[in-house]
Design a protein around this motif. Sequence first.
Motif, PDB file in Angstrom:
ATOM      1  N   GLN A  33     -65.643 -30.090 -72.785  1.00 14.96           N
ATOM      2  CA  GLN A  33     -66.208 -30.618 -74.033  1.00 14.96           C
ATOM      3  C   GLN A  33     -67.178 -31.776 -73.809  1.00 14.96           C
ATOM      4  O   GLN A  33     -68.271 -31.802 -74.376  1.00 14.96           O
ATOM      5  CB  GLN A  33     -65.075 -31.061 -74.967  1.00 14.96           C
ATOM      6  CG  GLN A  33     -65.583 -31.558 -76.324  1.00 14.96           C
ATOM      7  CD  GLN A  33     -64.459 -31.918 -77.278  1.00 14.96           C
ATOM      8  OE1 GLN A  33     -63.294 -31.704 -76.960  1.00 14.96           O
ATOM      9  NE2 GLN A  33     -64.781 -32.463 -78.426  1.00 14.96           N
ATOM     10  N   ASN A  34     -66.797 -32.746 -72.985  1.00 15.16           N
ATOM     11  CA  ASN A  34     -67.642 -33.913 -72.774  1.00 15.16           C
ATOM     12  C   ASN A  34     -68.782 -33.657 -71.793  1.00 15.16           C
ATOM     13  O   ASN A  34     -69.618 -34.533 -71.579  1.00 15.16           O
ATOM     14  CB  ASN A  34     -66.802 -35.096 -72.292  1.00 15.16           C
ATOM     15  CG  ASN A  34     -65.865 -35.612 -73.367  1.00 15.16           C
ATOM     16  OD1 ASN A  34     -66.162 -35.509 -74.556  1.00 15.16           O
ATOM     17  ND2 ASN A  34     -64.729 -36.143 -72.952  1.00 15.16           N
ATOM     18  N   SER A  35     -68.780 -32.460 -71.205  1.00 13.87           N
ATOM     19  CA  SER A  35     -69.822 -32.108 -70.242  1.00 13.87           C
ATOM     20  C   SER A  35     -70.926 -31.263 -70.878  1.00 13.87           C
ATOM     21  O   SER A  35     -72.039 -31.213 -70.359  1.00 13.87           O
ATOM     22  CB  SER A  35     -69.199 -31.342 -69.073  1.00 13.87           C
ATOM     23  OG  SER A  35     -70.151 -31.033 -68.093  1.00 13.87           O
ATOM     24  N   GLU A  36     -70.631 -30.614 -71.993  1.00 13.51           N
ATOM     25  CA  GLU A  36     -71.618 -29.751 -72.647  1.00 13.51           C
ATOM     26  C   GLU A  36     -72.790 -30.574 -73.171  1.00 13.51           C
ATOM     27  O   GLU A  36     -72.609 -31.577 -73.864  1.00 13.51           O
ATOM     28  CB  GLU A  36     -70.984 -28.974 -73.800  1.00 13.51           C
ATOM     29  CG  GLU A  36     -71.951 -28.062 -74.553  1.00 13.51           C
ATOM     30  CD  GLU A  36     -72.528 -26.971 -73.668  1.00 13.51           C
ATOM     31  OE1 GLU A  36     -73.672 -27.137 -73.194  1.00 13.51           O
ATOM     32  OE2 GLU A  36     -71.825 -25.967 -73.445  1.00 13.51           O
ATOM     33  N   VAL A  37     -73.995 -30.168 -72.814  1.00  9.31           N
ATOM     34  CA  VAL A  37     -75.214 -30.782 -73.339  1.00  9.31           C
ATOM     35  C   VAL A  37     -75.591 -30.018 -74.603  1.00  9.31           C
ATOM     36  O   VAL A  37     -75.991 -28.856 -74.547  1.00  9.31           O
ATOM     37  CB  VAL A  37     -76.341 -30.741 -72.295  1.00  9.31           C
ATOM     38  CG1 VAL A  37     -77.640 -31.263 -72.893  1.00  9.31           C
ATOM     39  CG2 VAL A  37     -75.949 -31.566 -71.068  1.00  9.31           C
ATOM     40  N   ASN A  38     -75.439 -30.681 -75.742  1.00  4.83           N
ATOM     41  CA  ASN A  38     -75.545 -29.975 -77.022  1.00  4.83           C
ATOM     42  C   ASN A  38     -76.968 -29.769 -77.516  1.00  4.83           C
ATOM     43  O   ASN A  38     -77.226 -28.829 -78.266  1.00  4.83           O
ATOM     44  CB  ASN A  38     -74.738 -30.727 -78.088  1.00  4.83           C
ATOM     45  CG  ASN A  38     -73.253 -30.674 -77.803  1.00  4.83           C
ATOM     46  OD1 ASN A  38     -72.706 -29.608 -77.544  1.00  4.83           O
ATOM     47  ND2 ASN A  38     -72.601 -31.827 -77.818  1.00  4.83           N
ATOM     48  N   ARG A  39     -77.880 -30.653 -77.089  1.00  2.00           N
ATOM     49  CA  ARG A  39     -79.242 -30.502 -77.602  1.00  2.00           C
ATOM     50  C   ARG A  39     -80.251 -30.996 -76.578  1.00  2.00           C
ATOM     51  O   ARG A  39     -80.162 -32.130 -76.100  1.00  2.00           O
ATOM     52  CB  ARG A  39     -79.410 -31.276 -78.914  1.00  2.00           C
ATOM     53  CG  ARG A  39     -80.717 -30.950 -79.621  1.00  2.00           C
ATOM     54  CD  ARG A  39     -80.854 -31.680 -80.936  1.00  2.00           C
ATOM     55  NE  ARG A  39     -82.029 -31.212 -81.668  1.00  2.00           N
ATOM     56  CZ  ARG A  39     -82.547 -31.798 -82.762  1.00  2.00           C
ATOM     57  NH1 ARG A  39     -81.957 -32.884 -83.245  1.00  2.00           N
ATOM     58  NH2 ARG A  39     -83.614 -31.301 -83.348  1.00  2.00           N
ATOM     59  N   LEU A  40     -81.199 -30.146 -76.237  1.00  2.00           N
ATOM     60  CA  LEU A  40     -82.316 -30.515 -75.383  1.00  2.00           C
ATOM     61  C   LEU A  40     -83.612 -30.068 -76.065  1.00  2.00           C
ATOM     62  O   LEU A  40     -83.830 -28.875 -76.259  1.00  2.00           O
ATOM     63  CB  LEU A  40     -82.205 -29.859 -74.004  1.00  2.00           C
ATOM     64  CG  LEU A  40     -81.152 -30.425 -73.040  1.00  2.00           C
ATOM     65  CD1 LEU A  40     -81.109 -29.595 -71.759  1.00  2.00           C
ATOM     66  CD2 LEU A  40     -81.426 -31.885 -72.717  1.00  2.00           C
ATOM     67  N   LEU A  41     -84.419 -31.021 -76.442  1.00  2.00           N
ATOM     68  CA  LEU A  41     -85.739 -30.762 -77.020  1.00  2.00           C
ATOM     69  C   LEU A  41     -86.687 -31.788 -76.416  1.00  2.00           C
ATOM     70  O   LEU A  41     -86.595 -32.982 -76.698  1.00  2.00           O
ATOM     71  CB  LEU A  41     -85.707 -30.887 -78.547  1.00  2.00           C
ATOM     72  CG  LEU A  41     -87.066 -30.854 -79.257  1.00  2.00           C
ATOM     73  CD1 LEU A  41     -87.792 -29.545 -78.986  1.00  2.00           C
ATOM     74  CD2 LEU A  41     -86.898 -31.070 -80.754  1.00  2.00           C
ATOM     75  N   GLY A  42     -87.576 -31.320 -75.552  1.00  2.00           N
ATOM     76  CA  GLY A  42     -88.393 -32.239 -74.773  1.00  2.00           C
ATOM     77  C   GLY A  42     -89.684 -32.651 -75.437  1.00  2.00           C
ATOM     78  O   GLY A  42     -90.289 -31.881 -76.191  1.00  2.00           O
ATOM     79  N   CYS A  43     -90.127 -33.848 -75.118  1.00  2.00           N
ATOM     80  CA  CYS A  43     -91.445 -34.343 -75.529  1.00  2.00           C
ATOM     81  C   CYS A  43     -92.430 -34.074 -74.397  1.00  2.00           C
ATOM     82  O   CYS A  43     -92.175 -34.446 -73.247  1.00  2.00           O
ATOM     83  CB  CYS A  43     -91.376 -35.838 -75.822  1.00  2.00           C
ATOM     84  SG  CYS A  43     -92.979 -36.595 -76.222  1.00  2.00           S
ATOM     85  N   ASN A  44     -93.547 -33.440 -74.698  1.00  2.00           N
ATOM     86  CA  ASN A  44     -94.550 -33.153 -73.665  1.00  2.00           C
ATOM     87  C   ASN A  44     -95.811 -33.990 -73.810  1.00  2.00           C
ATOM     88  O   ASN A  44     -96.839 -33.712 -73.176  1.00  2.00           O
ATOM     89  CB  ASN A  44     -94.898 -31.657 -73.633  1.00  2.00           C
ATOM     90  CG  ASN A  44     -95.464 -31.156 -74.954  1.00  2.00           C
ATOM     91  OD1 ASN A  44     -95.958 -31.913 -75.779  1.00  2.00           O
ATOM     92  ND2 ASN A  44     -95.385 -29.838 -75.171  1.00  2.00           N
ATOM     93  N   GLU A  45     -95.753 -35.056 -74.617  1.00  2.00           N
ATOM     94  CA  GLU A  45     -96.934 -35.878 -74.876  1.00  2.00           C
ATOM     95  C   GLU A  45     -97.525 -36.459 -73.599  1.00  2.00           C
ATOM     96  O   GLU A  45     -98.739 -36.469 -73.394  1.00  2.00           O
ATOM     97  CB  GLU A  45     -96.557 -37.006 -75.850  1.00  2.00           C
ATOM     98  CG  GLU A  45     -97.719 -37.910 -76.262  1.00  2.00           C
ATOM     99  CD  GLU A  45     -98.025 -39.020 -75.254  1.00  2.00           C
ATOM    100  OE1 GLU A  45     -99.205 -39.435 -75.156  1.00  2.00           O
ATOM    101  OE2 GLU A  45     -97.093 -39.469 -74.559  1.00  2.00           O
ATOM    102  N   LYS A  46     -96.667 -36.936 -72.711  1.00  2.00           N
ATOM    103  CA  LYS A  46     -97.147 -37.565 -71.474  1.00  2.00           C
ATOM    104  C   LYS A  46     -97.857 -36.552 -70.582  1.00  2.00           C
ATOM    105  O   LYS A  46     -98.914 -36.840 -70.011  1.00  2.00           O
ATOM    106  CB  LYS A  46     -95.970 -38.198 -70.734  1.00  2.00           C
ATOM    107  CG  LYS A  46     -96.361 -39.105 -69.581  1.00  2.00           C
ATOM    108  CD  LYS A  46     -95.101 -39.783 -69.034  1.00  2.00           C
ATOM    109  CE  LYS A  46     -95.434 -40.855 -68.032  1.00  2.00           C
ATOM    110  NZ  LYS A  46     -94.205 -41.530 -67.529  1.00  2.00           N
ATOM    111  N   LEU A  47     -97.273 -35.357 -70.453  1.00  2.00           N
ATOM    112  CA  LEU A  47     -97.895 -34.308 -69.651  1.00  2.00           C
ATOM    113  C   LEU A  47     -99.260 -33.926 -70.214  1.00  2.00           C
ATOM    114  O   LEU A  47    -100.232 -33.770 -69.469  1.00  2.00           O
ATOM    115  CB  LEU A  47     -96.969 -33.086 -69.616  1.00  2.00           C
ATOM    116  CG  LEU A  47     -97.463 -31.859 -68.864  1.00  2.00           C
ATOM    117  CD1 LEU A  47     -97.702 -32.165 -67.396  1.00  2.00           C
ATOM    118  CD2 LEU A  47     -96.471 -30.706 -69.011  1.00  2.00           C
TER     119      LEU A  47
END
Length: 325
Positions: free
Chosen positions: A274-288
């Motif tokens: 439970q504490n290991s699950e990454v629930n949300r990944l949404l990246g910012c690409n502004e720098k790239l």
Amino acid sequence: MKVLVTGADGFIGSHLTEELVHHGYTVKAFVLYNSFNTWGWLDTLPGSVMENVEVFQGDIRDPHGVEQAMADVDAVFHLAALIAIPFSYHSPDTYVDTNVKGTLNVLQAARKHSVSRVLVTSTSEVYGTAQYVPIDEKHPFQGQSPYSATKIGADRLAESFYRSFQLPVTIVRPFNTYGPRQSARAVIPTIITQLLSGKTEIKLGALSPTRDFNYVKDTVNGYIEIYKSERTIGEEINIATQKEISIGELAKELIRQINPSARIISDEQRMRPQNSEVNRLLGCNEKLLRLTDWTVQYSLEDGLKNTITFLKENLDRYKVDIYNL
């Protein structure tokens, strides 16, 4: 120019090797030594590509081999790593040796040979579950698995070599990459191979987490554009589409495309703690986008179609009946 790609025998590494050759570079491909003399996915590349590739068999954990491989190259793209998250739960020592010590070996060798550019591969997993979105490079780090902890350690080592020794390091941080040649430890080939094998009950873990998926050709073009820009030296840079989809919605879309009669069932062994699950990944690409000429060229729909086609033609390479850690 001659560039070294560590992990060239793997999923992203083989695509990067191929694309670098298409851009006119000579590539020294660092692959994991084995007595069968197999070179992973490089064995599937056409001769027109491989004639521009020098294969070096070694082990990223061995500093002597890494130093030898680095002796005559202008730049290094460091991708060699252990990346499977579930496997890191019961074999963390191996992850420290490979991901942390292996990166140290690359940095030391690059420094000794005055390599002009060093690109170290990170992962969006270093951020853990998003505290805010889109996740930019200033987001806090959270070691939610032994794997992510070792990548955080490797990133900070890379940063220290830039700050302490002026080594021209860039930390490249792709969000979830998918496409042809990916192993079944990842969710997209897991779903597709189950569907293509005729299964009507598709076993998955948690369905609610969201991910920002990059098609592999967009990811490797990100590496090349980052390498081409001197403005990226000393930076850590996300490669992200800045779009997210839940695992459940992704599975439904693949079911719709391949076998609409299939259904999803929960498989406990595929659940992260439970504490290991990454629930949300949404990246910012502004720098790239600001520092390079990179753009997204493949939609998720097109990328999935290409991946389905590849897996349909290579299904015999995948052990569909077992859970691939």
